[in-house]
Scaffold this active site. Structure first.
Site, PDB file in Angstrom:
ATOM      1  N   LEU A 191      31.789  -6.380 -17.006  1.00  0.00           N
ATOM      2  CA  LEU A 191      30.377  -6.172 -17.345  1.00  0.00           C
ATOM      3  C   LEU A 191      29.918  -7.251 -18.336  1.00  0.00           C
ATOM      4  O   LEU A 191      28.925  -7.940 -18.118  1.00  0.00           O
ATOM      5  CB  LEU A 191      30.174  -4.767 -17.947  1.00  0.00           C
ATOM      6  CG  LEU A 191      28.732  -4.420 -18.337  1.00  0.00           C
ATOM      7  CD1 LEU A 191      27.834  -4.355 -17.099  1.00  0.00           C
ATOM      8  CD2 LEU A 191      28.670  -3.061 -19.064  1.00  0.00           C
TER       9      LEU A 191
ATOM     10  N   GLU B 210      29.295 -10.541 -20.506  1.00  0.00           N
ATOM     11  CA  GLU B 210      29.244 -11.981 -20.203  1.00  0.00           C
ATOM     12  C   GLU B 210      29.166 -12.764 -21.512  1.00  0.00           C
ATOM     13  O   GLU B 210      28.822 -12.199 -22.555  1.00  0.00           O
ATOM     14  CB  GLU B 210      28.007 -12.276 -19.340  1.00  0.00           C
ATOM     15  CG  GLU B 210      28.067 -11.536 -18.018  1.00  0.00           C
ATOM     16  CD  GLU B 210      27.012 -11.981 -17.026  1.00  0.00           C
ATOM     17  OE1 GLU B 210      26.162 -12.840 -17.378  1.00  0.00           O
ATOM     18  OE2 GLU B 210      27.064 -11.486 -15.887  1.00  0.00           O
TER      19      GLU B 210
ATOM     20  N   SER C 274      26.170  -6.717 -26.009  1.00  0.00           N
ATOM     21  CA  SER C 274      25.499  -5.422 -26.245  1.00  0.00           C
ATOM     22  C   SER C 274      24.348  -5.212 -25.273  1.00  0.00           C
ATOM     23  O   SER C 274      23.923  -4.073 -25.057  1.00  0.00           O
ATOM     24  CB  SER C 274      24.964  -5.373 -27.682  1.00  0.00           C
ATOM     25  OG  SER C 274      26.039  -5.436 -28.590  1.00  0.00           O
TER      26      SER C 274
ATOM     27  N   GLU D 282      33.177  -1.171 -25.727  1.00  0.00           N
ATOM     28  CA  GLU D 282      32.559   0.062 -25.213  1.00  0.00           C
ATOM     29  C   GLU D 282      31.315   0.436 -26.010  1.00  0.00           C
ATOM     30  O   GLU D 282      31.010   1.613 -26.204  1.00  0.00           O
ATOM     31  CB  GLU D 282      33.551   1.226 -25.282  1.00  0.00           C
ATOM     32  CG  GLU D 282      34.781   1.017 -24.437  1.00  0.00           C
ATOM     33  CD  GLU D 282      34.572   1.437 -23.007  1.00  0.00           C
ATOM     34  OE1 GLU D 282      33.428   1.784 -22.657  1.00  0.00           O
ATOM     35  OE2 GLU D 282      35.550   1.393 -22.257  1.00  0.00           O
TER      36      GLU D 282
END
Ligand code: TGC
Ligand code: FAD
Length: 392
Positions: A138, A140, A145, A371
């Protein structure tokens, strides 16, 4: 490293809230960590290497897809059992828990929830048994964030998709057989694609020189005109809510995992304080060290209660994303504070690899960032209680 003498703190008799099955699952994971992880983990962390030989054991204790139905090879357990497995694994090492979290919540979960029946049958049993390892792309280089800004994209070329872009900070990337990758289509809508190792133009360089999660392999995912078969697109959900839905499940596991790291630091510091004599008495008999230890057990107990209740809500399908954010944020901060205090109780010994505390402390610097960072989870709570999003 010292022998693993861990004794789990249970100050409020929370075991009484667990079912026999939950206790059995937890105890099996605890024994396995003592036997297979504790004796080797410091060495692997020092070498900055993931101990691949534990993959089979992780599969055997149900750590790959604990709540995925048995028909797909998962363990078919409830959410509290899942949490307890994460707690025990992170009691050993956050990096090992990372490997299990990614495999279960970030690879198996999206294939189960957003995939079709062929994709489920093709990948889930092999991921559950550890024959296949997966990773989740996810983040990059320019979008951490704010994953909605991602630039990784794919174009419809008739009989296949052409994928371009790059992901970074990807746990398990260097050895993963498959990657669940989030990318934008030509209209800018986010979709999940299953990319397999060996596809031309796909590479996974390892990220070196980490001072944290050293026993977990982290890397990049590079897509240079990768031809992805059309049947590898996850068909049942698109948009940013799809990857964020996986994060809910992983963040919930981290909330439990952080308790494991905190329990290990507390237990180690308590034992050391009782044994270490200075000024003719154990340091455990001094007020200052008692303050540290008493505050630790209080915070662990509060986190255990918060997380058990969250597990009940998850089992009932009632837990909100914001409730999960609160638990992840609270518990990781609790654990990192306990690691820092516990390290001080051990004095100079606290900085050595003879004890697990410094490794936990360094690991938790990643856990508080990945996360969703500590700040982002606070903003999620802020949004939930005020109705105003302060991200943008
Ligand atoms: P926003 O407009 O709020 O939301 C976009 C859409 O997503 C929905 N949504 C969620 N759905 C499910 N679960 C959640 N937790 C959700 N949060 C939001 C939302 O309803 C909306 O749906 P729709 O249908 O209206 O389109 O999105 P935003 O761009 O404003 O961002 C919100 C924010 C900042 C909270 C979000 O982007 C975020 O959580 N950022 C943090 C990124 C992050 O956590 N990255 C983690 C990468 S993976 C990783 O770190 C693995 S480490 C693994 C390991 O080793 O253990
Ligand atoms: P940034 O987003 O650049 O944030 C930098 C700082 O700014 C932070 O303190 C943050 O809280 C703050 N900030 C950002 N936005 C705001 C705002 N709106 N208001 C106030 N403060 C703000 N990602 C994956 O996709 N898959 C993985 O498997 C994975 N594994 C990882 C493993 C490790 C060891 C690490 C360290 C990271 C991993 N990540 C993974 C990436 C992780 O999710 C990101 O690092 C994280 O989401 C933060 O992104 P960033 O590092 O780009 O920080």
């Amino acid at each position: 490293m010292k022998p693993d003498l861990f004794q789990a703190p249970d100050y409020y008799l929370l075991d009484e809230l667990l079912t026999d099955e939950q206790k059995m699952v937890r105890d099996a994971a605890r024994e396995w960590v003592k036997r297979e992880v504790s004796p080797i983990i410091e060495d692997y962390a020092q070498k900055a290497e993931f101990p691949k030989q534990i993959i089979q054991g992780l599969a055997d204790i149900g750590a790959f897809g604990p709540y995925i139905p048995e028909e797909y090879g998962g363990a078919g357990l409830d959410q509290i059992s899942y949490g307890l497995i994460m707690q025990e694994i992170e009691r050993g090492d956050s990096g090992v828990r990372s490997t299990a979290s990614v495999q279960s919540s970030l690879v198996m979960y999206p294939i189960w929830k957003y995939g079709n029946e062929e994709q489920r049958n093709k990948y889930l049993p092999k991921l559950a048994s550890g024959e296949f390892m997966g990773c989740f792309g996810l983040t990059e280089p320019d979008y951490g964030s704010n994953p909605g800004g991602m630039v990784t994209n794919f174009k419809d070329k008739g009989d296949h998709y052409l994928l371009n872009g790059a992901k970074m900070w990807i746990s398990n990337a260097p050895f993963a057989d498959i990657a669940v990758v989030w990318a934008k289509d030509e209209t800018g809508r986010i979709h999940g694609l299953i990319v397999e190792r060996g596809m031309e133009g796909f590479s996974t360089p390892e990220t070196h020189n980490k001072w944290s999660l050293r026993a977990s392999a982290t890397g990049e995912l590079i897509f240079d005109n990768v031809k992805v078969p059309k049947e590898n697109l996850l068909p049942n959900k698109s948009g940013l809510g799809a990857p964020l839905g996986c994060l809910d499940s992983a963040r919930y596991g981290i909330a439990w995992g952080a308790i494991g790291a905190a329990m290990d630091c507390y237990d180690t510091a308590l034992r050391y304080a009782k044994e270490r004599v200075q000024f003719d008495k154990p340091i455990a008999a001094t007020q200052l060290q008692q303050k540290k230890l008493a505050e630790m057990i209080t915070e662990i107990t509060k986190a255990q209660l918060l997380t058990w209740r969250l597990g009940v809500l998850r089992n009932e399908g009632r837990a909100t994303s914001a409730q999960i954010s609160m638990a992840k944020r609270n518990n990781v901060e609790m654990a990192i504070n306990i690691a820092r205090e516990a390290r001080q109780i051990l004095g100079g010994m606290g900085i050595t690899g003879e004890y697990s505390i410094m490794r936990h402390m360094m690991n938790l610097e990643s856990v508080i960032t990945y996360e969703g960072t500590h700040d982002i989870h606070l903003l999620i709570t802020g949004l939930d209680i005020t109705g105003h999003a302060a991200f943008k």
